[in-house]
Design an enzyme around this catalytic site. Structure first.
Site, PDB file in Angstrom:
ATOM      1  N   GLU A   9      35.837  13.241 -62.745  1.00  0.00           N
ATOM      2  CA  GLU A   9      36.569  14.485 -62.432  1.00  0.00           C
ATOM      3  C   GLU A   9      35.872  15.702 -63.045  1.00  0.00           C
ATOM      4  OE1 GLU A   9      40.765  14.296 -62.124  1.00  0.00           O
ATOM      5  OE2 GLU A   9      40.708  12.171 -61.614  1.00  0.00           O
TER       6      GLU A   9
HETATM    7  N1  CAA Z   1      40.478  26.632 -56.900  1.00  0.00           N
HETATM    8  C1  CAA Z   1      40.294  27.220 -55.694  1.00  0.00           C
HETATM    9  N2  CAA Z   1      39.069  27.545 -55.200  1.00  0.00           N
HETATM   10  C2  CAA Z   1      38.008  27.250 -55.958  1.00  0.00           C
HETATM   11  C3  CAA Z   1      38.120  26.642 -57.230  1.00  0.00           C
HETATM   12  C4  CAA Z   1      39.427  26.322 -57.685  1.00  0.00           C
HETATM   13  N3  CAA Z   1      39.633  25.718 -58.857  1.00  0.00           N
HETATM   14  N4  CAA Z   1      36.883  26.477 -57.721  1.00  0.00           N
HETATM   15  C5  CAA Z   1      36.015  26.964 -56.815  1.00  0.00           C
HETATM   16  N5  CAA Z   1      36.711  27.422 -55.754  1.00  0.00           N
HETATM   17  C6  CAA Z   1      36.183  28.072 -54.549  1.00  0.00           C
HETATM   18  C7  CAA Z   1      35.443  29.364 -54.875  1.00  0.00           C
HETATM   19  O1  CAA Z   1      36.323  30.453 -54.963  1.00  0.00           O
HETATM   20  C8  CAA Z   1      34.490  29.488 -53.703  1.00  0.00           C
HETATM   21  O2  CAA Z   1      35.191  29.959 -52.592  1.00  0.00           O
HETATM   22  P1  CAA Z   1      34.792  31.369 -51.864  1.00  0.00           P
HETATM   23  O3  CAA Z   1      33.376  31.205 -51.395  1.00  0.00           O
HETATM   24  O4  CAA Z   1      35.783  31.512 -50.755  1.00  0.00           O
HETATM   25  O5  CAA Z   1      34.920  32.425 -52.901  1.00  0.00           O
HETATM   26  C9  CAA Z   1      34.159  28.046 -53.402  1.00  0.00           C
HETATM   27  O6  CAA Z   1      35.204  27.238 -53.937  1.00  0.00           O
HETATM   28  C10 CAA Z   1      32.823  27.612 -53.959  1.00  0.00           C
HETATM   29  O7  CAA Z   1      32.910  27.809 -55.361  1.00  0.00           O
HETATM   30  P2  CAA Z   1      31.607  27.914 -56.268  1.00  0.00           P
HETATM   31  O8  CAA Z   1      30.647  28.909 -55.679  1.00  0.00           O
HETATM   32  O9  CAA Z   1      32.082  28.140 -57.647  1.00  0.00           O
HETATM   33  O10 CAA Z   1      30.973  26.469 -56.067  1.00  0.00           O
HETATM   34  P3  CAA Z   1      29.801  25.759 -56.835  1.00  0.00           P
HETATM   35  O11 CAA Z   1      28.949  25.068 -55.852  1.00  0.00           O
HETATM   36  O12 CAA Z   1      29.155  26.713 -57.786  1.00  0.00           O
HETATM   37  O13 CAA Z   1      30.555  24.583 -57.632  1.00  0.00           O
HETATM   38  C11 CAA Z   1      31.810  23.534 -59.360  1.00  0.00           C
HETATM   39  C12 CAA Z   1      31.597  24.777 -58.493  1.00  0.00           C
HETATM   40  C13 CAA Z   1      32.882  23.925 -60.337  1.00  0.00           C
HETATM   41  C14 CAA Z   1      30.555  23.126 -60.115  1.00  0.00           C
HETATM   42  C15 CAA Z   1      32.300  22.380 -58.436  1.00  0.00           C
HETATM   43  O14 CAA Z   1      31.289  21.940 -57.571  1.00  0.00           O
HETATM   44  C16 CAA Z   1      32.816  21.186 -59.210  1.00  0.00           C
HETATM   45  O15 CAA Z   1      33.932  21.226 -59.729  1.00  0.00           O
HETATM   46  N6  CAA Z   1      32.023  20.103 -59.289  1.00  0.00           N
HETATM   47  C17 CAA Z   1      32.478  18.850 -59.902  1.00  0.00           C
HETATM   48  C18 CAA Z   1      33.187  18.004 -58.910  1.00  0.00           C
HETATM   49  C19 CAA Z   1      33.893  16.854 -59.549  1.00  0.00           C
HETATM   50  O16 CAA Z   1      34.770  17.038 -60.370  1.00  0.00           O
HETATM   51  N7  CAA Z   1      33.499  15.645 -59.140  1.00  0.00           N
HETATM   52  C20 CAA Z   1      34.165  14.478 -59.617  1.00  0.00           C
HETATM   53  C21 CAA Z   1      34.594  13.628 -58.458  1.00  0.00           C
HETATM   54  S1  CAA Z   1      36.267  13.211 -58.320  1.00  0.00           S
HETATM   55  C22 CAA Z   1      36.558  11.923 -59.373  1.00  0.00           C
HETATM   56  O17 CAA Z   1      35.851  11.697 -60.308  1.00  0.00           O
HETATM   57  C23 CAA Z   1      37.789  11.168 -59.061  1.00  0.00           C
HETATM   58  C24 CAA Z   1      37.905   9.811 -59.636  1.00  0.00           C
HETATM   59  O18 CAA Z   1      37.670   8.848 -58.948  1.00  0.00           O
HETATM   60  C25 CAA Z   1      38.419   9.631 -61.009  1.00  0.00           C
END
Ligand code: CAA
Length: 380
Positions: free
Chosen positions: A363
């Site tokens: 996550e």
């Molecule tokens: N709420 C709403 N919108 C959001 C948001 C949030 N928390 N975070 C980002 N966004 C939106 C942004 O506003 C943007 O939208 P707009 O273009 O309309 O403004 C869009 O999403 C893209 O955002 P970023 O430019 O910030 O995206 P990024 O490519 O820089 O990535 C990141 C951001 C935070 C690194 C994201 O990619 C991330 O969280 N990565 C990790 C994913 C993750 O947690 N993976 C784990 C898998 S799930 C898992 O592990 C489950 C399990 O089995 C236990």
């Protein structure tokens, strides 16, 4: 500021504690060793209302707040982090995601079963080349009018083999990048959907982690969650809540290991006295207790913000970053306090040390949490 918990919250905490002691503790070592999914225990968690804690009772949930969820997650994770990740994914990533963003039909058809524990869910975002970099989805969902055709691979999926319903994130319009991503509900057994072999893991070995393969899977349009292109925001918003769950899991692993180390230190003697009387051990216990308390406050603060409809992106990332580091540090110290016995399975702490590591990875890794936090504090 009032730090006290309500009668209801205390009751939930105690019920989770009793359940963990009576139903999860027996067999936890064997399940870890044999990589056995806690099937019967998860079924009972559903019957007790732990699988859809924050979901409206009209959709089969318990209608509780996020603070109660944190308390229950801590208690269950103290004993069995494999069971608690099953609970966390079902509660925060699957049920909460559907309650917040699903259609009424999707809620009636899927959420009612998932929240009441009659069905289990999985959340499928990660891919071989898109774990942290979640916008780089290679799985495609091509629009064919009244349905989509889904192709691709998902990796490290919790509940991958045991789930009934899967929330799958896929790219529909690659030219739109993250704005072209969608989320879909996929049912186990649909033609072209194959479940890969179970991963042989360092920790949370009782949980069920698989890769998934989608080969021309036909997905009805009504199974898309939200508007076209909403999938990335769906994943991000859902993960913010999921991070409260995993932070609470990390908190529980830490507090479980600390409680065992504390008890052990009061019984084990060296140099003519119980080892807790040696300052080297007492200071370790003081540090562990302090860090755990700080992690607990971060988890409860994030939960309180969510319950009070505030933005909790920053607080959930902080809670996860800090609690997962505390889980790692405290479990290492718990093994050290146990000495040679800490290296032996029957004392539980070696398992907790192995389980703790994943809380810094799934996550969103700790590094991802720092991206979220630094963007938050810099207002980016
Ligand atoms: N709420 C709403 N919108 C959001 C948001 C949030 N928390 N975070 C980002 N966004 C939106 C942004 O506003 C943007 O939208 P707009 O273009 O309309 O403004 C869009 O999403 C893209 O955002 P970023 O430019 O910030 O995206 P990024 O490519 O820089 O990535 C990141 C951001 C935070 C690194 C994201 O990619 C991330 O969280 N990565 C990790 C994913 C993750 O947690 N993976 C784990 C898998 S799930 C898992 O592990 C489950 C399990 O089995 C236990």
């Amino acid at each position: 500021m009032d730090f006290s918990l309500s009668e209801e919250q205390l009751m939930i905490r105690d019920a989770a504690r009793d359940f963990a002691q009576t139903e999860l503790l027996p067999g936890v070592i064997e399940r870890d060793e044999k990589q056995e999914f806690p099937k019967d225990q998860v079924k009972k968690m559903g019957e007790l209302g732990f699988m859809g804690m924050m979901i409206d009772p009209k959709y089969g949930g318990s209608g509780l707040d996020t603070v109660s969820y944190v308390l229950a997650m801590e208690e269950i994770s103290k004993i069995d982090a494999s069971a608690s990740v099953v609970m966390s994914v079902n509660n925060s990533l699957v049920c909460y995601g559907l309650q917040a963003f699903g259609s009424e039909d999707q809620k009636q058809k899927y959420l009612t079963k998932l929240a009441s524990g009659q069905a289990l869910g999985a959340f499928c975002l990660s891919e071989p080349e898109a774990g942290s970099d979640a916008t780089s989805q290679k799985t495609t969902a091509i629009d064919k009018g009244d349905h989509y055709i889904l192709n691709g691979t998902k990796n490290w999926i919790t509940n991958g083999g045991s789930a009934d319903y899967y929330l799958v994130i896929a790219q529909t319009h690659p030219e739109k990048k993250h704005k072209g991503i969608n989320a879909f509900i996929i049912e186990k057994g649909w033609e072209g959907f194959e479940i890969g072999p179970k991963e042989n893991k360092l920790g949370i070995r009782g949980s069920d982690t698989h890769s998934l393969q989608f080969n021309d899977v036909k997905v009805p349009k009504e199974n898309r969650i939200g508007e076209d292109g909403f999938g990335f925001k769906f994943a991000m918003k859902t993960l913010s809540g999921g991070r409260i769950g995993i932070a609470s899991q990390a908190l529980g692993i830490a507090s479980g290991a600390y409680e065992l180390a504390l008890e052990y230190s009061k019984q084990r003697k060296s140099f003519g006295t119980e080892i807790c009387n040696h300052q080297a051990i007492a200071f370790k216990l003081a540090d562990m207790a302090t860090h755990i308390e700080a992690a607990r406050h971060l988890c409860l603060k994030a939960a309180w913000e969510k319950d009070n409809k505030k933005n909790y992106d920053l607080s959930s990332a902080m809670a996860k970053l800090y609690a997962s580091q505390v889980a790692m540090d405290v479990t290492v110290e718990a093994v050290q306090i146990h000495g040679g016995n800490g290296f032996v399975k029957e004392y539980h702490v070696e398992r907790m040390m192995r389980d703790a590591k994943i809380t810094q990875i799934y996550e969103g890794t700790s590094e991802i949490q720092k991206i979220v936090i630094s963007r938050g504090i810099l207002n980016k």
